[in-house]
Every structure is written in structure tokens, then in C-alpha cells.
Design an enzyme around this catalytic site. Structure first.
Site, short mmCIF file in Angstrom:
data_model
loop_
_atom_site.label_atom_id
_atom_site.label_comp_id
_atom_site.label_asym_id
_atom_site.label_seq_id
_atom_site.Cartn_x
_atom_site.Cartn_y
_atom_site.Cartn_z
CB THR A 1 -0.88 0.04 1.27
OG1 THR A 1 -0.05 0.38 2.39
CG2 THR A 1 -1.59 -1.27 1.53
CG ASP A 2 -0.23 4.86 -1.85
OD1 ASP A 2 0.43 4.21 -2.70
OD2 ASP A 2 -1.27 5.48 -2.14
CB CYS A 3 0.78 3.90 4.69
SG CYS A 3 -0.71 2.91 4.59
CE1 TYR A 4 2.61 -0.44 8.20
CE2 TYR A 4 0.48 0.42 7.47
CZ TYR A 4 1.40 0.19 8.49
OH TYR A 4 1.12 0.57 9.77
#
Lengths: 400, 135
Positions: free
Chosen positions: A136-139
Site C-alpha cells: 500500500t502507499d503507507c506499507y
């Protein structure tokens, strides 16, 4: 006169507490009666050590760089459940590696699984950790292959949903021409052996049959460290038939227990392989029972000859939920090495270790006597025989 | 002359058959019974040291197997790794010679290596896998 938890804890702090094991309590109550024993004894220690399949561990392994929200995870190739935030896992005792041949050919050996992973962690051995994620964008990270060691984990918590069964079945195989391979061990055809699995007179819940002192918040000896009872165990079934002494005549109460695996000892948390069945985890548990009054003294003086278990045919009664038990038998007879079923002598074996249960009860006694272990007063007791709570079978409904 | 240690596992239907005396008479073998455990109506188990020429031993043992007796060579040991054994007792009723036994007074699980015939039944049946084959 009744005692309180705080009075007993004050005695533990002062080094004046009187603590005996559940084995020793039998003789004390026989010699002096329950009233005198209750005046003299403050705490009775219990113990049990055997396969407890409904066990597992939560672990938090910390964030990688870049961060990763793990969606699939394997510890030494055993699947761990990753549906918990980003870097938390749950490893269940009976989980197998995807590559395990299982029961092909039968009986499978089940050499390694979740229970062994937990045993390796407790023993301080490195465990290979593989993980994947969709990113994901954060992970953003999607793959990971590294080693974990318990000392590097943020948390590693044993969290067992059903342990320390209050009494259990005696397993036999009445099938005429086939040995069977069960979670109660290898059962030879034609009632050629019988396996039991309880510490009997040393077992925690058999010494407090109505759960007058065991509940949420009870501090326990768990795997060599300290833990707690956090809930009634799953399948907690307090309304089964009981004897006049209050002792259930079949599997009844259970405990959900929790504790820090980092404190525990590999002698007491042992992965096991059950031929033809699967893997599990041997767990050591000791529960201190405060002798609040004469009734608790009487309960903790229960002995093997006063505790009976049902004899269940694991070729038919158990798997197919058919037929009735073949009888009942007491633990003194079971421990003698041979019992009689339908007039025939049947040698006995067991899955639960009595010598290890003795060792746990003795160690807990020593910790309390030397001021290293204090009683935890439960915030809420477990549902008892008057609760109306009972175990339900699955009711299947037609779909579509 | 050669010597071989073997274990015969008899099904109950063969308990009355004169197996060993036939080995002596028809195959020129000498024997020394090291252990015997025969229960009427159940399986029989005999541990033998057999002596004879290699050819006679091969022929004799082939004949024994043809009668329906299972023949197990005794050429390895089973050991107990004490640190792994939890003394649960899952092995007790499986051991054909009571080499694994429980002391009723102490409830300790004991292993008498000199009674063990290395049949290996306990090896996969031991939950913590404390029983191991040693060659």
C-alpha cells in the site's frame, strides 16, 4: 473462620504462609479433618502438563524498513495468521506446514508444526520468517525473508483459549480389526489399551470443582513463568453430571490462559507430534488455590480414587457421536496400569505427565513459600454448575 | 558359522506351530532364546540368537517368513533422549516387551534398554519424539 486473599498475600510477604501441594493436602485432611486443615493451610498448589491443542501465541515483530503490512506469513514454513494490523501474528499450536504430507501415507508422522514453532521460540532458537503483502502507499514492502528470535520481538504472548480441562475421556478402540491413531494416542484394536489424559488429584480444576476461587485474573504458573486466567476456556461446560463431592464425571470446566512467553522455559512449553493426528503443544500449568474455608480444604483433598472418567470408544462413540460410553473408571485404577472393561483386563497409558504435574505443583509451592509468587484475586469467577451454561453441538442448516 | 539376532512376531494362529524346532531339524541351525513373550490368544514375540551357515540362515528365515511369522533383524538400538522425554506414558501400552514401563509407586516412566528389542513402535508414537533409533 474464613480467610481473605489479602490476608494470605500478607502471609506470603511475611514468609509465614503455609502452602502444600494437592497431593500433600489429601493426607492432612484425612488426618485432621477439613476444619483443622483449613485453619492450618493457606494455599494448595496444583499442576498439570499435557497436550493442549487450543493454544497459540501472539507476536509483534516490529516494523521493517520500508514498512510492510504483512498479509501472509510463515514461521519455519508453518502458516501464521496475519489478519491483524501490519506486524502482529498469531501462530496456532496445531497448524502444519503447507508441505506436510499429513496423513498420506496413514498414519502421518506430523514431525513439525505450530506447537514446535512456539517451542523453538521459547527455547531461544532462531525461527525463519517469510512474509508477503500486496503493498500500500503507507506499507509499500511486498516480500520479506529473515530470522526472528524471541529476544528481538516486541511482544511474544502465549494465549491459549482452552487449557487445563477439568477431567477428560478415557480413550479406547473397540474396533475389531483396525488400530486407530487419535489425539489420545495410538489405540489398539479390540480394546487392547486405554489412554487417559488428566493429572487427576493434582489437576487445577478438579481441586476447585465449582470454581469458587478460579476466575478472571487468577495468577497462575504458566510454562515456568507467571500468567493469568483471562476467561473461561472455550467449551467450558460446568453443568455436566457431578459426583457427591462436586467433581464432574466427564470433561467440564476449562481455562483460557495468557502469559509472557519470554518468561517461560522450554521444559514446560513443548511441541509434540501425535501419530496419525497432527501436532500440538504440551503446556505446563499450575494454579494456586487459596484455602478460604473448610469447604476449600475438603475440595482440595480430593484423591484419584474419588475422580471418575468416562470410557469412550474412539472408533465410534467419539468420531461419529454415536452410542454410549463403555463405562466409567477412577484415576487410581487408571494409574495402576490396568483396568477392566467388559470383564477383560486392559493396560493403561496416558498423554498427561503425572511426574511433571508433581514438579509444577512443587515448584509453585516453593515460589509461594519463598515470597516469589502472590495470589491474584479474580475479578469475576467462572460460570459454575448453577449458571445453566452448557456445551452445544453444531446445528447444521440447509444452505441454498 | 554365522550368528544373527532376530525377533519373531507370531500371529496367534501360529502359536502352536513348531517353528524353532523345525529350524533346528530341517535347517541345521542352533538357537539361543534371548527373550520370549507369548500370550495365549494374542501375538507371540520371541527374540533369538540363531547360529548356522549363512546359506542355512537365509533359507531358514525365508521359511519362517513363509509360515506367516514376521522376522525383524535386531541390528540397531532404540534409545531414550531423557531431556526430551516428558514421562507422559503414551508409549507404555505399545511396547511389546514392557521395556517402557511405569513405576506404580512413583508414576515415573522408566526405560529398560536391555529389554528393548528395537521394534521401533514407540519411535513415531512418542509425542515429544524422545525415542530415537541409533545405528
Amino acid at each position: 473462620m474464613a480467610k481473605t486473599y489479602s490476608e494470605i498475600n500478607t502471609k506470603i510477604a511475611a514468609g509465614t504462609v503455609v502452602v502444600v501441594t494437592a497431593e500433600e493436602m489429601i493426607g492432612l485432611v484425612e488426618a485432621d479433618g477439613a476444619d483443622k486443615a483449613a485453619e492450618r493451610v493457606d494455599v494448595v498448589t496444583t499442576g498439570t502438563f499435557g497436550p493442549m491443542c487450543s493454544s497459540g501465541a501472539f507476536l509483534n515483530f516490529g516494523h521493517s524498513k520500508p514498512r510492510m503490512k504483512v498479509s501472509k506469513a510463515w514461521l519455519n514454513d508453518v502458516n501464521a495468521y496475519a489478519g491483524l494490523a501490519a506486524v502482529d501474528l498469531f501462530i496456532g499450536a496445531t497448524e502444519l506446514p503447507e508441505t506436510d504430507p499429513e496423513n498420506t501415507p496413514h498414519p502421518g508422522e506430523f514431525r513439525y508444526g505450530g506447537g514446535h514453532v512456539i517451542g523453538d521460540l521459547v527455547a531461544g532458537r532462531d525461527v525463519r520468517f517469510r512474509a508477503s503483502a500486496y503493498g500500500t502507499d503507507c506499507y509499500p514492502r511486498q516480500e520479506l525473508d529473515t530470522w526472528l528470535n524471541i529476544r528481538d520481538l516486541n511482544e511474544c504472548v502465549l494465549c491459549n483459549f482452552r487449557n487445563a480441562y477439568q477431567n477428560y475421556n478415557v480413550a479406547v478402540n473397540a474396533h475389531a480389526d483396525r488400530d486407530i491413531y487419535t489425539y489420545m494416542g495410538v489405540l489398539k484394536k479390540g480394546l487392547a489399551n486405554a489412554n487417559y489424559c488428566s493429572a487427576g488429584q493434582l489437576s487445577p480444576l478438579l481441586n476447585d470443582p465449582y470454581y469458587r476461587t478460579i476466575g478472571i485474573g487468577t495468577r497462575i504458573w504458566l510454562g515456568g513463568g507467571e500468567g493469568y486466567v483471562f476467561w473461561p476456556g472455550t467449551q467450558h461446560n460446568p453443568t455436566v453430571p457431578r459426583g457427591e463431592n462436586g467433581v464432574p464425571k466427564a470433561g467440564a470446566g476449562t481455562l483460557a490462559v495468557i502469559g509472557d512467553l519470554k518468561q517461560m522455559d522450554p521444559r514446560w512449553i513443548v511441541g509434540v507430534s501425535l501419530l496419525g493426528y497432527g501436532v500440538s503443544l504440551n503446556v505446563g500449568i499450575g494454579v494456586p488455590i487459596p484455602i478460604l474455608d473448610a469447604e476449600m480444604a475438603r475440595f482440595t483433598a480430593v484423591k484419584d480414587s474419588e475422580i471418575t472418567a468416562q470410557i469412550i470408544d474412539y472408533s465410534k462413540n467419539y468420531p461419529y457421536c454415536e452410542g454410549a460410553p463403555l463405562g466409567a473408571i477412577d484415576y487410581a485404577s487408571l494409574r495402576s496400569g490396568s483396568i477392566e472393561i467388559n470383564g477383560k483386563p486392559v493396560p493403561t497409558g496416558s498423554l498427561s505427565s503425572y511426574p511433571r504435574a508433581q514438579e509444577i505443583a512443587a515448584d509453585l509451592k516453593d515460589r509461594i513459600a519463598t515470597g516469589k509468587f502472590f495470589l491474584g484475586e479474580p475479578s469475576q469467577l467462572l460460570p459454575s454448575a448453577d449458571s445453566g451454561q452448557s456445551f452445544k453441538m453444531l446445528v447444521e442448516r440447509p444452505v441454498g | 558359522m554365522a550368528e544373527r539376532k532376530v525377533v519373531f512376531h507370531y500371529p496367534s494362529r501360529l502359536l502352536e506351530t513348531p517353528i524353532v524346532s523345525t529350524l533346528v531339524r530341517d535347517f541345521n541351525l542352533g538357537f539361543n532364546i534371548l527373550r520370549a513373550n507369548v500370550t495365549p490368544g494374542a501375538e507371540g514375540l520371541v527374540v533369538l540368537g540363531l547360529e548356522g551357515s549363512p546359506e542355512d540362515l537365509d533359507r531358514g528365515l525365508a521359511w519362517v517368513e513363509a509360515q506367516g511369522v514376521s522376522v525383524q533383524p535386531l541390528n540397531k538400538d532404540v534409545i531414550r533422549v531423557d531431556e526430551k522425554c516428558t514421562e507422559c506414558g503414551a508409549c507404555l501400552t505399545l511396547c511389546p516387551t514392557a521395556a517402557l514401563w511405569r513405576d506404580p509407586a512413583t508414576q515415573r516412566v522408566e526405560f529398560d534398554a536391555d529389554k528393548c528389542i528395537a521394534c521401533e513402535i514407540c519411535v513415531p508414537a512418542c509425542p515429544p519424539r524422545a525415542m530415537q533409533v541409533s545405528f
